[in-house]
Design an enzyme around this catalytic site. Structure first.
Site, PDB file in Angstrom:
ATOM      1  CG  ASN A  94      -1.945  -1.065   1.101  1.00  0.00           C
ATOM      2  OD1 ASN A  94      -2.473  -1.243   0.107  1.00  0.00           O
ATOM      3  ND2 ASN A  94      -2.468  -1.624   2.444  1.00  0.00           N
ATOM      4  CE1 TYR A 142      -2.642  -4.892  -0.522  1.00  0.00           C
ATOM      5  CE2 TYR A 142      -3.695  -7.195   0.193  1.00  0.00           C
ATOM      6  CZ  TYR A 142      -3.896  -5.868   0.213  1.00  0.00           C
ATOM      7  OH  TYR A 142      -5.088  -5.457   0.233  1.00  0.00           O
ATOM      8  CG  HIS A 156      -4.111  -7.252   4.800  1.00  0.00           C
ATOM      9  ND1 HIS A 156      -5.015  -7.671   4.261  1.00  0.00           N
ATOM     10  CD2 HIS A 156      -3.900  -5.856   4.406  1.00  0.00           C
ATOM     11  CE1 HIS A 156      -5.569  -6.641   3.252  1.00  0.00           C
ATOM     12  NE2 HIS A 156      -4.977  -5.505   3.447  1.00  0.00           N
TER      13      HIS A 156
END
Length: 761
Positions: free
Chosen positions: A206, A265, A256
């Site tokens: 992210n 990811y 996460h």
């Protein structure tokens, strides 16, 4: 720029906000002057962005590029002609918010404008249509005063990345007023303070995506300050971590907080960083963080171990396993594409190894040919891969042979000639499974010791609609309570960690003993499971299987997606074209052959052969032993079953589990508590693997899976003459009639294995 260093440019990037003076100037530098100062650099960045992301390195007049580019142009023309902006849409068949499809159409149109050979290359009318669509979407959906509704990711990453990408590709066709408004909207949802703290949803992949958004915004407005921020905010991504999201020294990658995620990811992070390294190389903002080498090392340390024959193993794909068939191959191809692109910024030695590795993957992935994927999704990747495949000087690297234990993510991968296995466990730090956004609601037991395996020709075993059709209570290798669970049982986003801390094992890089203290999800079930990974077999043990759920408990020996013939005898079973199973104790093996169908808008039907051991209702300290023989023939399976001494089970209790394989000189012990077996004893819980190769030496490998030992004593009752190669953690070694090793500070080693080599007496 008069020979100024790159760091000088980075410092200049912050001068607007600080009101500073550039040396040699008459006064403070305003936005216009600073923009002019960096105009050439941003022009190059925008060109590099187009080349890297839209595609370059190919002849647009040659096939398959000519046909693909022409098809892109035709699709862009259809989108342009169908545009009918209104309050509720840009296209009538894509009502707002349309976070993905509307923006993908605009980006496809922008690429048709930017790429050669589309028939619309440089067409001002097409660019004007893209600009109008971007601005319309910005006004109606992505306005600076809009409320962020739903998943944050769309507002902060997905939407701005696609809008800004399209805007950068069409360049000056977006008016100054339109680009300012778009920048203001992005600043509203992704303010610069979003990058101030490396926490929450601004970590790992992210964070890389947020930095890409910031850099695109900088390119849109030629803003050197934002460009500098985008690069500097990457720094927390690079170093190894000891908890939370990021790369671990053992090759684990977590996102996460609780989910091993190289295959989603992680792949996105690698792609994003490869793009940033390529785009920024040679610019004032080139990435030179000293910790960035961790990313280059991750190709072979974190990603290659979980890619097999071109596909990425599902055990590191989180909730994404439930999305679509053959998603494992798609993610493997994404990792391959990122690897080739990152290779352009790597050392010559790294680049050579990676090209050989990707070539091997591409040649072996016959289920979903990698070159075909590249042609369909990324012409730049296709050009790079085609060059590698056509270069006779690049060898096709074979699958490696050996064992990789990633203790910090409770994952293990074992490779031998002709087959490969992957093990997925749950621990006090790694969740049983991840669900979220309505995805993967029945992945409950994927962390209960799921044992994936592939022999030759099995590359689609878990790819072809396995997840929507398999019985979720009977995943291969798992021990489970059959208590019915609700969809999405347990907390979302992977927060389903059981209390068990002894999860991991010991490996010398070739063989391994791995264990899991298993606590069932929303269940009273407890079990101690061990796997000893060998040349042609995995010895599987279970002990202390106890439950009070009022339902049967089962261990799933296997659940193959196949219609192949199954032969079952008293102490063995064989599945034609797949492999064999040996049950040394003659435990009753239950089987079922069934065709299972999925639910939903795209139903599928698949055949399964399931083999399991029934431990009964509310078992008390039940156990099991069986051997998995991947790829074994019927004759090999029969022969192994007829040789009960080949693998000797020395102990199988809740205190310790131990296996001795005389032909390999291997003794493996998982000490759940202090104890002794097979001539080995330990003063505390640990894993020990001893191997005698027959040359007068032996290796003793020790690990602390619980990661809590300050000291440990291991004794091997075998005459030892001397220690040939010690280890920094060895605090003392006594040889003679027996070997006694003292080890310290194991708690700091993240469950890693430590090998000592001795000369036998």
């Amino acid at each position: 720029m008069g020979g100024r260093s790159r760091r000088s440019f980075l410092r200049l990037g912050g001068m607007v906000a600080a009101g500073l003076v550039v040396p040699g100037s008459a006064g403070p530098v305003g936005e216009g002057a600073l923009t002019a100062l960096f105009a050439g650099h941003f022009a190059r960045l925008r060109r590099r962005w187009r080349e890297v992301t839209a595609g370059t390195g190919f002849d647009p007049a040659a096939e398959p590029y000519r046909a693909r580019l022409a098809a892109l142009g035709a699709r862009a023309a259809r989108h342009r002609d169908a545009m009918a902006p209104a309050d509720a849409w840009v296209w009538p068949d894509r009502p707002f918010p349309s976070f993905v499809s509307t923006l993908e159409r605009l980006r496809a149109m922008a690429r048709a404008y930017a790429l050669p050979g589309t028939g619309l290359t440089g067409d001002p009318g097409l660019a004007a249509a893209v600009a109008a669509g971007i601005d319309h979407y910005r006004r109606r959906v992505y306005a600076a005063d809009a409320e962020e509704v739903g998943n944050w990711w769309h507002w902060q990453i997905g939407v701005p990345k696609r809008l800004l990408d399209a805007a950068v590709l069409i360049g000056p066709h977006l008016t100054d007023a339109q680009s300012r408004a778009l920048r203001d909207a992005v600043d509203h949802f992704v303010p610069e303070r979003r990058l101030a703290s490396y926490s929450g949803t601004s970590t790992g992949a992210n964070r890389v995506d947020l930095c890409v958004v910031m850099l695109l915004c900088a390119m849109l407005r030629s803003d050197p300050r934002k460009a500098a921020l985008a690069v500097s905010a990457l720094s927390p991504v690079f170093p190894y971590v000891r908890d939370g999201d990021g790369f671990y020294r053992d090759g684990s990658f977590i996102q996460h907080t609780y989910v091993p995620y190289q295959g989603a990811y992680g792949a996105s992070l690698l792609s994003g960083l490869a793009t940033l390294f390529a785009v920024l190389r040679g610019s004032p903002w080139e990435i030179d963080d000293p910790n960035a080498q961790v990313v280059f090392d991750s190709v072979e340390n974190a990603f290659a171990p979980v890619v097999h024959d071109g596909f990425c193993m599902d055990m590191v794909r989180g909730r994404g396993v439930a999305r679509r068939p053959y998603g494992d191959h798609g993610r493997g191809h994404q990792i391959a594409a990122a690897t080739l692109l990152l290779g352009e910024s790597a050392s010559a030695a790294e680049r050579a190894r990676w090209r050989a590795m990707v070539k091997g993957w591409a040649l072996r992935d016959t289920c979903v040919p990698m070159l075909g994927t590249a042609e369909a999704v990324d012409l730049g990747f296709h050009a790079r891969l085609s060059a590698v495949l056509a270069d006779d000087a690049v060898p096709a690297a074979a699958e490696p042979v050996g064992h990789r234990l990633m203790a910090m993510s409770a994952r293990a991968v074992h490779r031998r000639p002709g087959w490969c296995a992957g093990l997925s466990m749950a621990s006090s730090r790694i969740g049983h499974y991840e669900h979220g956004n309505g995805e993967n609601p029945r992945g409950w037991h994927t962390g209960s010791g799921m044992l994936y395996w592939w022999a030759e020709g099995h590359g689609d075993q878990y790819s072809d609609s396995f997840w929507p059709t398999v019985d979720p209570y009977r995943l291969p290798g798992t021990t489970v309570s059959t208590r019915r669970l609700a969809d999405g049982a347990g907390e979302g986003w992977g927060d389903t960690c059981p209390p068990g801390r002894w999860v991991g094992g010991a490996t010398d890089g070739v063989y391994a003993t791995v264990g899991q203290h298993l606590n069932g999800l929303e269940s009273t079930m407890e079990a101690f499971k061990s796997w000893v990974f060998l040349d042609d077999a995995v010895v599987c043990l279970g002990a202390g299987i106890t439950s009070r759920d009022g339902v049967p408990v089962e261990t799933i020996v296997d659940n193959r997606r196949t219609g192949a013939a199954l032969m079952v005898e008293a102490t063995w079973a064989h599945l034609t074209g797949h492999g064999g199973y040996v049950l040394p104790g003659g435990a009753p093996l239950r089987t079922v052959r069934e065709r299972r169908r999925s639910e939903g808008p795209e139903p599928a039907g698949r055949d399964y052969v399931t083999l399991w051991l029934d431990h009964g209702v509310d078992p008390v300290s039940a156990g099991y032993v069986y051997l998995l023989l991947p790829g074994a023939s019927l004759a090999t399976t029969r022969a192994r079953a007829a040789d009960p001494g080949w693998a000797q089970v020395l102990a199988n209790t809740p205190r310790l589990q131990s296996v001795h394989v005389p032909s390999l000189g291997i003794t493996a012990v998982n000490f759940w508590d202090a104890g002794a077996a097979g001539g080995l004893s330990a003063s505390a819980p640990c894993a020990v693997l001893v191997r005698e190769p027959g040359d007068g030496t032996a290796t003793v490998t020790v690990a602390d899976p619980r990661r809590d030992l300050t000291e440990l004593t291991v004794t091997w009752r075998r005459p030892v003459a001397e220690v040939l190669h010690g280890h920094p953690l060895v605090t003392g070694a006594r040889t003679g009639a027996a070997l006694t090793l003292g080890l310290g500070r194991l708690a700091d080693r993240e469950g890693a294995s430590h090998t000592i080599t001795v000369r036998l007496g």
